[in-house]
Enzyme design. Structure first.
Site, PDB file in Angstrom:
ATOM      1  N   ARG A 257       0.881  -1.158   0.000  1.00 39.13           N
ATOM      2  CA  ARG A 257       0.000   0.000   0.000  1.00 39.13           C
ATOM      3  C   ARG A 257       0.921   1.210   0.000  1.00 39.13           C
ATOM      4  O   ARG A 257       1.715   1.398   0.927  1.00 39.13           O
ATOM      5  CB  ARG A 257      -0.907  -0.020   1.225  1.00 39.13           C
ATOM      6  N   ASP A 259       1.784   4.922   0.343  1.00 35.58           N
ATOM      7  CA  ASP A 259       1.285   6.127   1.001  1.00 35.58           C
ATOM      8  C   ASP A 259       1.513   7.355   0.120  1.00 35.58           C
ATOM      9  O   ASP A 259       2.587   7.521  -0.471  1.00 35.58           O
ATOM     10  CB  ASP A 259       2.010   6.302   2.341  1.00 35.58           C
ATOM     11  N   ALA A 260       0.504   8.228   0.038  1.00 38.13           N
ATOM     12  CA  ALA A 260       0.616   9.521  -0.654  1.00 38.13           C
ATOM     13  C   ALA A 260       1.316   9.391  -1.997  1.00 38.13           C
ATOM     14  O   ALA A 260       2.303  10.073  -2.269  1.00 38.13           O
ATOM     15  CB  ALA A 260       1.336  10.527   0.241  1.00 38.13           C
ATOM     16  N   GLU A 295      -2.604   5.367  -2.225  1.00 34.92           N
ATOM     17  CA  GLU A 295      -3.351   6.489  -1.657  1.00 34.92           C
ATOM     18  C   GLU A 295      -2.998   7.690  -2.518  1.00 34.92           C
ATOM     19  O   GLU A 295      -1.817   8.007  -2.682  1.00 34.92           O
ATOM     20  CB  GLU A 295      -2.939   6.733  -0.207  1.00 34.92           C
ATOM     21  N   ASP A 321     -13.026   9.674  -0.750  1.00 32.64           N
ATOM     22  CA  ASP A 321     -14.306  10.313  -1.038  1.00 32.64           C
ATOM     23  C   ASP A 321     -15.461   9.581  -0.354  1.00 32.64           C
ATOM     24  O   ASP A 321     -16.354  10.204   0.224  1.00 32.64           O
ATOM     25  CB  ASP A 321     -14.564  10.342  -2.544  1.00 32.64           C
ATOM     26  N   HIS A 323     -15.416   7.661   2.311  1.00 31.15           N
ATOM     27  CA  HIS A 323     -15.395   7.906   3.759  1.00 31.15           C
ATOM     28  C   HIS A 323     -15.904   9.296   4.091  1.00 31.15           C
ATOM     29  O   HIS A 323     -16.734   9.476   4.992  1.00 31.15           O
ATOM     30  CB  HIS A 323     -13.986   7.750   4.321  1.00 31.15           C
ATOM     31  N   HIS A 324     -15.406  10.300   3.389  1.00 27.71           N
ATOM     32  CA  HIS A 324     -15.723  11.683   3.749  1.00 27.71           C
ATOM     33  C   HIS A 324     -17.220  11.971   3.617  1.00 27.71           C
ATOM     34  O   HIS A 324     -17.816  12.625   4.480  1.00 27.71           O
ATOM     35  CB  HIS A 324     -14.928  12.647   2.875  1.00 27.71           C
ATOM     36  N   GLU A 374     -10.637  12.365 -11.924  1.00 24.66           N
ATOM     37  CA  GLU A 374     -10.839  11.819 -13.270  1.00 24.66           C
ATOM     38  C   GLU A 374     -12.040  10.881 -13.245  1.00 24.66           C
ATOM     39  O   GLU A 374     -12.373  10.294 -12.208  1.00 24.66           O
ATOM     40  CB  GLU A 374      -9.596  11.034 -13.715  1.00 24.66           C
ATOM     41  N   ASN A 396      -6.391  11.158  13.883  1.00 25.16           N
ATOM     42  CA  ASN A 396      -6.199  12.594  13.756  1.00 25.16           C
ATOM     43  C   ASN A 396      -7.342  13.399  14.360  1.00 25.16           C
ATOM     44  O   ASN A 396      -7.348  14.629  14.273  1.00 25.16           O
ATOM     45  CB  ASN A 396      -6.006  12.970  12.286  1.00 25.16           C
TER      46      ASN A 396
END
Length: 596
Positions: A257, A259-260, A295, A321, A323-324, A374, A396
């Site tokens: 996975r 990250d960023a 991610e 998206d 989750h948010h 996209e 967080n």
């Protein structure tokens, strides 16, 4: 693609004669010296900042370090083991291991049910060996993928792992390299894949010796999390390409996975770094498919989209998206990173479930209404990793709450059904298997930290992840460097044996059994598209077409009755009072059906 002629090898390499070659890239320093078990060796220049020394009769267990001209002793940046921590010598590891399941080749991705784990807080012991003892229970529930948060060695004895500085050395507090291999081997024996979260977009700010003798390794501008590697450099690229192959080949992880991934810049090569990383892995790791999950805040669909006869670069992407918009719709929190999902969240959630991202090139408020993302409606749902919370969304927050702790149980139960029975790849956070409400905080061990600065940083982060904070926020925030913050985040496994925990585990096992029986066969066939049907506010009516049949979701997320479109075929899961033939539903209800 990885080219041995183009890239130099980092770390210790053994040649055919058994001699050990020690290499280090130190373009910001004169020739360093090598010390092995107390014996000193001169290192010769190979040009372009590289130095090498050859030593005979070196075996596993030998300790070594490099000495800079000013007398500073530094570990190998490609060290495989740091038993004494970042400040101690590196240790040569004999990676021979008696694998019991060496013929394991993984599972198809449509069978992925991901369980994210932080080794240090997953058990009271916080070790690979202790984590191994929990695997059988997870496998019996239906978990098929363990995703391990970053393991690269970092400063101190506790942390999330996103501040790693020695990328090849597993954090010593979790156990030895053999302990990690045993964990992975045990998972394979139980039919579970293991993914490793890797952080290539930045190094931690503490204990990063590379900055002192190889400043060219990093870009001039740091990220908010630490110095960013310069991927325009061939030598920097080689470090991370070799690191990815090391985890996949030496430890037999089933995938990474990343990250960023949107921060993995660098156009110095013929292709960008993420493309080269994926192509290298596909070329070098044979006999099994290695899964790459990214991610990426850009909502980019291109890496998951096949081109002509070439397979996609990556297999899946974390879908923030989803989750948010779920969070906004169910909690009412609308500040920070949630501000883009406040307008008509029901429609946004329907779009995400039916076609992937919420933002697919649309204007985004937080970005001055510039187009973001996209189109993703052509991608199979299994390329999107959906979650109700993970380490970021809980850790967080001011008080480290999981979404379960913020909602009425009836509403969360509906969301859990949607997560686990929709065709997207579900991800749960450790403890979700027994309905844990244990908080998960951000914690670290930075001896030079400024306590007030750290707490202010936590408050800023909390505003981003939950919006406006209460007046007494300063009294509620945890000091990330206080050892008690880590202890508060450690799972209490006694809850799993209590009545509520056992009931939650039984419900989870039942849902995953239905996913295996009804959803997996659909995902194994060709995807024909998702459609959001018209339905009242705070309800969902989604159909997904596959060659093997049509999956249908109907859900009422409100506390009032609602009329939904009827379904066809077999109803294989129902929670609450909802009629599939008429579409009439009472509050907090959901059903899934399949028409073959």
């Amino acid at each position: 693609m990885f080219n041995a002629m183009k890239y130099r090898k980092w770390g210790v390499q053994f040649d055919a004669a058994g001699d050990a070659r020690f290499r280090i890239w130190a373009p910001g320093s004169d020739a360093p010296r090598l010390v092995i078990n107390g014996a000193e060796y001169e290192m010769r220049s190979e040009g372009n900042g590289w130095y090498e020394a050859v030593a005979a009769n070196v075996s596993g267990g030998a300790t070594y370090h490099f000495v800079l001209p000013d007398g500073r002793e530094i570990p190998d940046p490609a060290s495989h083991w740091q038993e004494g921590g970042l400040d101690g010598p590196s240790t040569i590891i004999d990676h021979d291991f008696a694998w019991r399941h060496e013929n394991w080749t993984g599972r198809p991705w449509h069978e992925a049910v991901i369980y994210e784990v932080h080794i240090g807080t997953f058990t009271e012991e916080g070790t690979f060996r202790a984590a191994e003892k929990k695997l059988e229970r997870l496998a019996e529930l239906g978990i098929t993928v363990i995703e391990v948060m970053p393991l690269a060695s970092f400063q101190g004895d506790r942390g999330w792992g996103y501040d790693g500085v020695l990328q090849f050395a597993p954090q010593r507090d979790y156990g030895s390299p053999d302990d990690l291999k045993a964990l992975i081997d045990a998972a394979h024996g139980l039919g579970m894949m293991v993914l490793l979260d890797v952080v290539y977009n930045h190094f931690g700010p503490e204990g990063n010796f590379l900055q002192t003798y190889a400043p060219d390794f990093f870009q001039k501008n740091e990220t908010p999390w630490g110095p960013a590697p310069d991927f325009d450099s061939v030598d920097v690229r080689s470090y991370f390409l070799q690191n990815a192959l090391y985890w996949l080949q030496t430890y037999r992880f089933d995938g990474l996975r990343i990250d960023a991934a949107d921060h993995l810049a660098g156009g110095g090569g013929e292709v960008d770094f993420l493309t080269e990383l994926a192509q290298t892995i596909r070329y070098k790791v044979t006999g099994r498919h290695v899964y790459l999950v990214i991610e990426d805040a850009r909502n980019t669909a291109k890496p998951m989209t096949p081109e002509e006869d070439a397979p996609p670069l990556v297999d899946a992407q974390w879908n923030d998206d989803f989750h948010h918009v779920v969070h906004v719709m169910t909690t009412g929190e609308d500040g920070g990173l949630y501000q883009d999902f406040v307008s008509d969240p029901e429609s946004l959630l329907r779009r995400s479930l039916a076609t992937g991202f919420v933002y697919q090139g649309d204007p985004r408020p937080s970005r001055d209404f510039a187009g973001s993302g996209e189109r993703s409606d052509h991608l199979s749902p299994q390329t999107f990793v959906n979650f109700l919370h993970n380490h970021d969304q809980a850790g967080n927050r001011l008080c480290g709450e999981r979404l379960r702790a913020l909602l009425e149980p009836a509403l969360f139960d509906i969301l859990e059904c949607i997560l686990l029975l929709s065709p997207q790849t579900p991800l749960m956070f450790m403890g979700d298997d027994h309905a844990s409400t244990q908080p998960f905080y951000f914690f670290s061990d930075h001896p030079k930290h400024d306590r007030e600065a750290a707490i202010k940083g936590r408050l800023r982060q909390a505003e981003m992840f939950q919006g406006a904070l209460p007046e007494n926020a300063r009294d509620l925030v945890q000091d990330p460097n206080d050892v008690r913050t880590r202890l508060l985040s450690t799972l209490n496994w006694r809850q799993a044996d209590e009545e509520d925990g056992r009931r939650a585990s039984a419900i989870l096992a039942g849902l995953l059994a239905k996913r295996r029986q009804y959803v997996w066969p659909l995902l194994a066939s060709e995807f024909g598209g998702g459609t959001a049907l018209g339905s009242p506010a705070r309800t969902l009516a989604i159909d997904w077409a596959f060659a093997a049949g049509r999956l249908q979701l109907r859900a009422n997320l409100s506390d009032a009755p609602a009329d939904l479109p009827p379904v066809e075929g077999e109803i294989f899961h129902r929670l609450g009072d909802i009629d599939g033939q008429t579409g009439k539903s009472c509050s907090y209800s959901v059903l899934f059906a399949v028409a073959r």
